[in-house]
Motif scaffolding. Structure first.
Motif, PDB file in Angstrom:
ATOM      1  N   ALA A 185       0.831  -1.205   0.000  1.00  0.00           N
ATOM      2  CA  ALA A 185       0.000   0.000   0.000  1.00  0.00           C
ATOM      3  C   ALA A 185       0.862   1.250   0.000  1.00  0.00           C
ATOM      4  O   ALA A 185       0.587   2.219  -0.726  1.00  0.00           O
ATOM      5  CB  ALA A 185      -0.936  -0.003   1.205  1.00  0.00           C
ATOM      6  N   GLU A 186       1.930   1.243   0.805  1.00  0.00           N
ATOM      7  CA  GLU A 186       2.757   2.440   0.929  1.00  0.00           C
ATOM      8  C   GLU A 186       3.538   2.716  -0.356  1.00  0.00           C
ATOM      9  O   GLU A 186       3.587   3.855  -0.838  1.00  0.00           O
ATOM     10  CB  GLU A 186       3.718   2.286   2.103  1.00  0.00           C
ATOM     11  N   ILE A 187       4.159   1.688  -0.942  1.00  0.00           N
ATOM     12  CA  ILE A 187       4.897   1.889  -2.191  1.00  0.00           C
ATOM     13  C   ILE A 187       3.936   2.288  -3.313  1.00  0.00           C
ATOM     14  O   ILE A 187       4.226   3.188  -4.113  1.00  0.00           O
ATOM     15  CB  ILE A 187       5.686   0.626  -2.580  1.00  0.00           C
ATOM     16  N   VAL A 220      12.474  14.198  -5.329  1.00  0.00           N
ATOM     17  CA  VAL A 220      13.552  13.484  -4.638  1.00  0.00           C
ATOM     18  C   VAL A 220      12.994  12.635  -3.506  1.00  0.00           C
ATOM     19  O   VAL A 220      13.386  11.483  -3.320  1.00  0.00           O
ATOM     20  CB  VAL A 220      14.603  14.493  -4.105  1.00  0.00           C
ATOM     21  N   HIS A 221      12.069  13.206  -2.741  1.00  0.00           N
ATOM     22  CA  HIS A 221      11.499  12.482  -1.603  1.00  0.00           C
ATOM     23  C   HIS A 221      10.778  11.221  -2.053  1.00  0.00           C
ATOM     24  O   HIS A 221      10.979  10.134  -1.491  1.00  0.00           O
ATOM     25  CB  HIS A 221      10.538  13.396  -0.840  1.00  0.00           C
ATOM     26  N   HIS A 222       9.909  11.330  -3.079  1.00  0.00           N
ATOM     27  CA  HIS A 222       9.136  10.174  -3.532  1.00  0.00           C
ATOM     28  C   HIS A 222      10.040   9.083  -4.112  1.00  0.00           C
ATOM     29  O   HIS A 222       9.853   7.893  -3.846  1.00  0.00           O
ATOM     30  CB  HIS A 222       8.095  10.604  -4.571  1.00  0.00           C
ATOM     31  N   LEU A 223      11.035   9.484  -4.927  1.00  0.00           N
ATOM     32  CA  LEU A 223      11.953   8.500  -5.502  1.00  0.00           C
ATOM     33  C   LEU A 223      12.795   7.828  -4.423  1.00  0.00           C
ATOM     34  O   LEU A 223      13.007   6.611  -4.458  1.00  0.00           O
ATOM     35  CB  LEU A 223      12.857   9.178  -6.536  1.00  0.00           C
ATOM     36  N   GLY A 227      12.635   3.895  -3.643  1.00  0.00           N
ATOM     37  CA  GLY A 227      13.880   3.140  -3.703  1.00  0.00           C
ATOM     38  C   GLY A 227      14.231   2.511  -2.371  1.00  0.00           C
ATOM     39  O   GLY A 227      14.666   1.352  -2.305  1.00  0.00           O
ATOM     40  N   LEU A 228      14.024   3.240  -1.304  1.00  0.00           N
ATOM     41  CA  LEU A 228      14.353   2.735   0.028  1.00  0.00           C
ATOM     42  C   LEU A 228      13.449   1.572   0.417  1.00  0.00           C
ATOM     43  O   LEU A 228      13.926   0.528   0.892  1.00  0.00           O
ATOM     44  CB  LEU A 228      14.227   3.867   1.046  1.00  0.00           C
ATOM     45  N   MET A 229      12.141   1.728   0.210  1.00  0.00           N
ATOM     46  CA  MET A 229      11.216   0.654   0.577  1.00  0.00           C
ATOM     47  C   MET A 229      11.423  -0.569  -0.305  1.00  0.00           C
ATOM     48  O   MET A 229      11.393  -1.714   0.185  1.00  0.00           O
ATOM     49  CB  MET A 229       9.774   1.153   0.478  1.00  0.00           C
ATOM     50  N   SER A 230      11.651  -0.365  -1.598  1.00  0.00           N
ATOM     51  CA  SER A 230      11.872  -1.497  -2.498  1.00  0.00           C
ATOM     52  C   SER A 230      13.164  -2.224  -2.148  1.00  0.00           C
ATOM     53  O   SER A 230      13.218  -3.462  -2.126  1.00  0.00           O
ATOM     54  CB  SER A 230      11.928  -1.012  -3.951  1.00  0.00           C
ATOM     55  N   GLY A 231      14.232  -1.464  -1.865  1.00  0.00           N
ATOM     56  CA  GLY A 231      15.496  -2.085  -1.495  1.00  0.00           C
ATOM     57  C   GLY A 231      15.413  -2.824  -0.178  1.00  0.00           C
ATOM     58  O   GLY A 231      15.954  -3.927  -0.032  1.00  0.00           O
TER      59      GLY A 231
END
Length: 344
Positions: A185-187, A220-223, A227-231
């Motif tokens: 949901a968050e991503i 920048v924040h959204h990317l 990226g952080l959540m996916s990683g």
């Protein structure tokens, strides 16, 4: 080339401790692990959220706005004119007097009509108060729901109270269904924000002007968030990831609520909500995030491994980018509070 890049990207030494391979993350003995291919589902989930957003803005936000006294202002559209429209989009929204005279000759009309056309066309670009209220309502709804659901998912977990528990048993920590849906949901939500960033209020930039700093900060924040959540999903840092999500969402719905009442001109309520947001922001983003989350990601892993993997530097780099944005937005909030207190 793509095959070689793919093998480099999924090299075990990037993602996991020494002597661990991807084969160790096959579901077994009741253990379920996050799988990278599951992240593809976040794109369809993003479109599902956009559909939910459309109906909530239309059938909930608009009646609520009317109840709060916000009226839907209809703006007069200028007469269709391909020449003036092309100039407006590609050259300038505010043509000089000499440019207006040249356009008037080209369109075979008066200078007054050209000025009137540009004035009406510019007004169409300004979002109405109702439109701003709808967007604030959608963000408020998601952040509030995410905060409540996140607390329900986390309140009985030991790592919610003892940050060291995020590393116990790593990397062989089973994935809980609640963690899966929390992440998806968050991503998906941040994908949906990226898809609509160019058309949402106060995010547009004219053809000749530079992008607004706030626009770039949001990109920048959204990317970084995606990226952080996916990683963290791929590296099975899910326990820490859910804490990061929860810390970020608990302050945001107060800001969106303040915006909604600001648009409704409920000044005292707006001020009170903004003060609550400011307190929540500084507690979660300026205190808890660096001294709780970053301490767990920068300092505590050294107790479990003497040779940090590459992902250690990648994830902490993205977390530090987020902290930089927190300081940037914290500075803006502090300036507003200073004006509010000292200048009334």
């Amino acid at each position: 080339i793509l095959k070689t890049l793919n093998s480099w990207f999924w090299w075990e030494n990037i993602w996991m401790p020494i002597n661990c391979t991807w084969a160790d993350f096959v579901d077994r003995d009741g253990l379920v692990f996050p799988k990278p291919h599951q992240l593809y589902a976040t794109i369809p989930y993003a479109f599902v959220l956009l559909i939910i957003r459309f109906f909530s803005e239309r059938y909930v936000a608009i009646p609520l706005a009317k109840a709060l006294g916000i009226k839907n202002v209809r703006r007069v559209k200028p007469q269709p004119n391909p020449v003036l429209e092309s100039y407006f989009r590609e050259c300038s929204r505010h043509p000089s007097q000499s440019e207006i005279k040249g356009l008037a000759k080209k369109c075979n009309c008066t200078v007054h009509l050209v000025e009137k056309w540009f004035r009406r066309r510019r007004n169409l670009e300004i979002p109405t108060v109702l439109r701003k209220f709808q967007e604030a309502f959608w963000r408020f709804s998601f952040y509030l729901t995410s905060s409540i659901v996140g607390f329900i998912f986390l309140y009985d977990k030991p790592w919610f109270y003892d940050i060291w528990q995020t590393w116990v048993g790593y990397p062989f920590q089973t994935l809980l269904p609640s963690q899966y849906w929390y992440y998806m949901a968050e991503i998906g939500f941040y994908w949906s924000l990226l898809f609509t960033l160019g058309i949402d209020n106060k995010r547009k930039a004219s053809a000749r002007s530079k992008l607004e700093p706030d626009f770039m900060a949001h990109v920048v924040h959204h990317l970084a968030a995606i990226g952080l959540m996916s990683g963290s999903w791929c590296g099975n840092y899910v326990r820490l990831g859910t804490l990061v999500i929860f810390v970020h969402d608990t302050a945001d719905f107060w800001l969106e609520a303040a915006k909604m009442f600001n648009y409704a001109r409920w000044e005292k309520t707006c001020n009170m909500l903004f003060i609550i947001f400011s307190i929540a922001f500084f507690i979660t983003r300026i205190i808890l995030f660096p001294f709780w989350i970053l301490r767990a990601t920068l300092y505590q892993p050294t107790y479990y491994s003497t040779t940090p993997v590459i992902a250690y530097f990648l994830f902490n780099g993205m977390l530090l980018i987020l902290q930089g944005l927190h300081l940037y937005w914290g500075y803006l909030i502090f300036k507003i509070l200073k004006r509010f207190v000292f200048l009334k």
